[in-house]
Design a protein around this motif. Structure first.
Motif, PDB file in Angstrom:
ATOM      1  N   GLY A  51       0.816  -1.211   0.000  1.00 56.08           N
ATOM      2  CA  GLY A  51       0.000   0.000   0.000  1.00 56.08           C
ATOM      3  C   GLY A  51       0.845   1.253   0.000  1.00 56.08           C
ATOM      4  N   PHE A  52       1.893   1.266   0.822  1.00 57.66           N
ATOM      5  CA  PHE A  52       2.767   2.433   0.900  1.00 57.66           C
ATOM      6  C   PHE A  52       3.445   2.705  -0.437  1.00 57.66           C
ATOM      7  CE2 PHE A  52       7.056   4.138   1.406  1.00 57.66           C
ATOM      8  CZ  PHE A  52       6.769   5.365   1.972  1.00 57.66           C
ATOM      9  N   PHE A  53       4.098   1.668  -0.986  1.00 54.87           N
ATOM     10  CA  PHE A  53       4.830   1.875  -2.235  1.00 54.87           C
ATOM     11  C   PHE A  53       3.888   2.090  -3.419  1.00 54.87           C
ATOM     12  CE2 PHE A  53       8.306  -0.275   0.151  1.00 54.87           C
ATOM     13  CZ  PHE A  53       9.184   0.789   0.123  1.00 54.87           C
ATOM     14  N   ARG A  77      -0.322 -20.975  -8.693  1.00 49.89           N
ATOM     15  CA  ARG A  77      -0.923 -20.251  -7.565  1.00 49.89           C
ATOM     16  C   ARG A  77      -0.294 -18.868  -7.429  1.00 49.89           C
ATOM     17  NH1 ARG A  77      -1.325 -21.980  -1.171  1.00 49.89           N
ATOM     18  NH2 ARG A  77      -2.797 -20.346  -0.675  1.00 49.89           N
ATOM     19  N   PHE A  78       1.008 -18.807  -7.567  1.00 54.18           N
ATOM     20  CA  PHE A  78       1.739 -17.541  -7.470  1.00 54.18           C
ATOM     21  C   PHE A  78       1.192 -16.551  -8.500  1.00 54.18           C
ATOM     22  CE2 PHE A  78       5.261 -14.611  -7.778  1.00 54.18           C
ATOM     23  CZ  PHE A  78       5.849 -14.635  -6.536  1.00 54.18           C
ATOM     24  N   ARG A  79       1.085 -16.985  -9.744  1.00 52.54           N
ATOM     25  CA  ARG A  79       0.600 -16.102 -10.808  1.00 52.54           C
ATOM     26  C   ARG A  79      -0.844 -15.684 -10.561  1.00 52.54           C
ATOM     27  NH1 ARG A  79       0.158 -18.493 -15.613  1.00 52.54           N
ATOM     28  NH2 ARG A  79       0.065 -16.484 -16.658  1.00 52.54           N
ATOM     29  N   GLY A  80      -1.689 -16.633 -10.172  1.00 52.72           N
ATOM     30  CA  GLY A  80      -3.098 -16.327  -9.946  1.00 52.72           C
ATOM     31  C   GLY A  80      -3.311 -15.337  -8.818  1.00 52.72           C
ATOM     32  N   ILE A  81      -2.612 -15.549  -7.707  1.00 53.81           N
ATOM     33  CA  ILE A  81      -2.751 -14.641  -6.568  1.00 53.81           C
ATOM     34  C   ILE A  81      -2.235 -13.251  -6.926  1.00 53.81           C
ATOM     35  CG2 ILE A  81      -1.868 -14.150  -4.246  1.00 53.81           C
ATOM     36  CD1 ILE A  81      -2.147 -17.186  -3.698  1.00 53.81           C
ATOM     37  N   LEU A  82      -1.096 -13.200  -7.619  1.00 60.95           N
ATOM     38  CA  LEU A  82      -0.569 -11.886  -8.004  1.00 60.95           C
ATOM     39  C   LEU A  82      -1.514 -11.158  -8.948  1.00 60.95           C
ATOM     40  CD1 LEU A  82       3.268 -12.419  -8.478  1.00 60.95           C
ATOM     41  CD2 LEU A  82       2.064 -11.360  -6.582  1.00 60.95           C
ATOM     42  N   GLN A  83      -2.085 -11.875  -9.924  1.00 61.82           N
ATOM     43  CA  GLN A  83      -2.996 -11.222 -10.857  1.00 61.82           C
ATOM     44  C   GLN A  83      -4.227 -10.675 -10.134  1.00 61.82           C
ATOM     45  OE1 GLN A  83      -3.558 -14.216 -13.858  1.00 61.82           O
ATOM     46  NE2 GLN A  83      -1.645 -13.700 -14.889  1.00 61.82           N
ATOM     47  N   ALA A  84      -4.777 -11.463  -9.221  1.00 60.90           N
ATOM     48  CA  ALA A  84      -5.939 -10.993  -8.459  1.00 60.90           C
ATOM     49  C   ALA A  84      -5.564  -9.791  -7.595  1.00 60.90           C
ATOM     50  CB  ALA A  84      -6.495 -12.120  -7.595  1.00 60.90           C
ATOM     51  N   PHE A  85      -4.410  -9.867  -6.944  1.00 55.10           N
ATOM     52  CA  PHE A  85      -3.961  -8.755  -6.096  1.00 55.10           C
ATOM     53  C   PHE A  85      -3.787  -7.489  -6.916  1.00 55.10           C
ATOM     54  CE2 PHE A  85      -0.518  -6.059  -4.667  1.00 55.10           C
ATOM     55  CZ  PHE A  85      -0.980  -5.687  -3.417  1.00 55.10           C
ATOM     56  N   PHE A  86      -3.088  -7.600  -8.052  1.00 54.79           N
ATOM     57  CA  PHE A  86      -2.826  -6.412  -8.855  1.00 54.79           C
ATOM     58  C   PHE A  86      -4.106  -5.807  -9.415  1.00 54.79           C
ATOM     59  CE2 PHE A  86       1.601  -8.246  -9.535  1.00 54.79           C
ATOM     60  CZ  PHE A  86       2.152  -7.444  -8.566  1.00 54.79           C
ATOM     61  N   PHE A  88      -7.187  -5.968  -8.011  1.00 59.39           N
ATOM     62  CA  PHE A  88      -7.874  -5.303  -6.901  1.00 59.39           C
ATOM     63  C   PHE A  88      -7.132  -4.039  -6.479  1.00 59.39           C
ATOM     64  CE2 PHE A  88      -8.398  -4.551  -2.350  1.00 59.39           C
ATOM     65  CZ  PHE A  88      -9.771  -4.353  -2.300  1.00 59.39           C
ATOM     66  N   ASN A  89      -5.823  -4.115  -6.376  1.00 57.55           N
ATOM     67  CA  ASN A  89      -5.046  -2.964  -5.916  1.00 57.55           C
ATOM     68  C   ASN A  89      -5.079  -1.828  -6.946  1.00 57.55           C
ATOM     69  OD1 ASN A  89      -3.682  -1.994  -3.664  1.00 57.55           O
ATOM     70  ND2 ASN A  89      -1.695  -2.336  -4.603  1.00 57.55           N
TER      71      ASN A  89
END
Length: 139
Positions: A51-53, A77-86, A88-89
């Protein structure tokens, strides 16, 4: 609005260099897969740092990537979680930018130009990822 963006970028650079050196040395010493690190504190640090960066310099990915690396997630899993995170963020940070008045007609034009390019880039990245073995993906 009041912080020094150069200071935030330098801090991020130092953290990335430090983690890069750590990860490189870890690869030389690794003999077996590391177990995931399940620490609620690490979750909070990753989220707060992202959040900060993300807010300070638009670079929210490195803390989350470091977190995912420490979890030992498999490639899919790594790719899926990162894609969802990015996704949403990006929505969250864009909302804050609109609220703060940073978003205007020129910004909208850039977003509309970028969307088809992001779709093409995502498709190419998805195809490229299929050819990367899981052990090379981690490296």
């Amino acid at each position: 609005r009041t912080g020094d963006p150069l200071l935030a970028k330098r801090l991020l650079g130092v953290l990335l260099l430090a983690y890069g050196a750590y990860a490189l040395l870890r690869e030389f010493r690794r003999s077996a897969a590391q177990p995931p690190v399940a620490q609620p504190f690490l979750n909070a640090v990753a989220g707060l740092s992202a959040g900060f960066f993300g807010g300070a310099c638009g670079t929210d990915g490195p803390p989350v990537i470091v977190y995912g690396d420490k979890q030992g997630w498999h490639k899919e899993r790594f790719r899926g979680i990162l894609q969802a995170f990015f996704l949403f963020n990006a929505i969250l940070l864009s909302s804050f930018n609109v609220y703060q008045g940073y978003f205007n007609a020129a910004s909208l034009n850039l977003v509309l130009l970028a969307i088809p390019l992001m779709i093409v880039g995502s498709a190419l990245g998805h195809l490229a990822a299929k050819g990367i073995p899981a052990d090379r993906f981690r490296q």
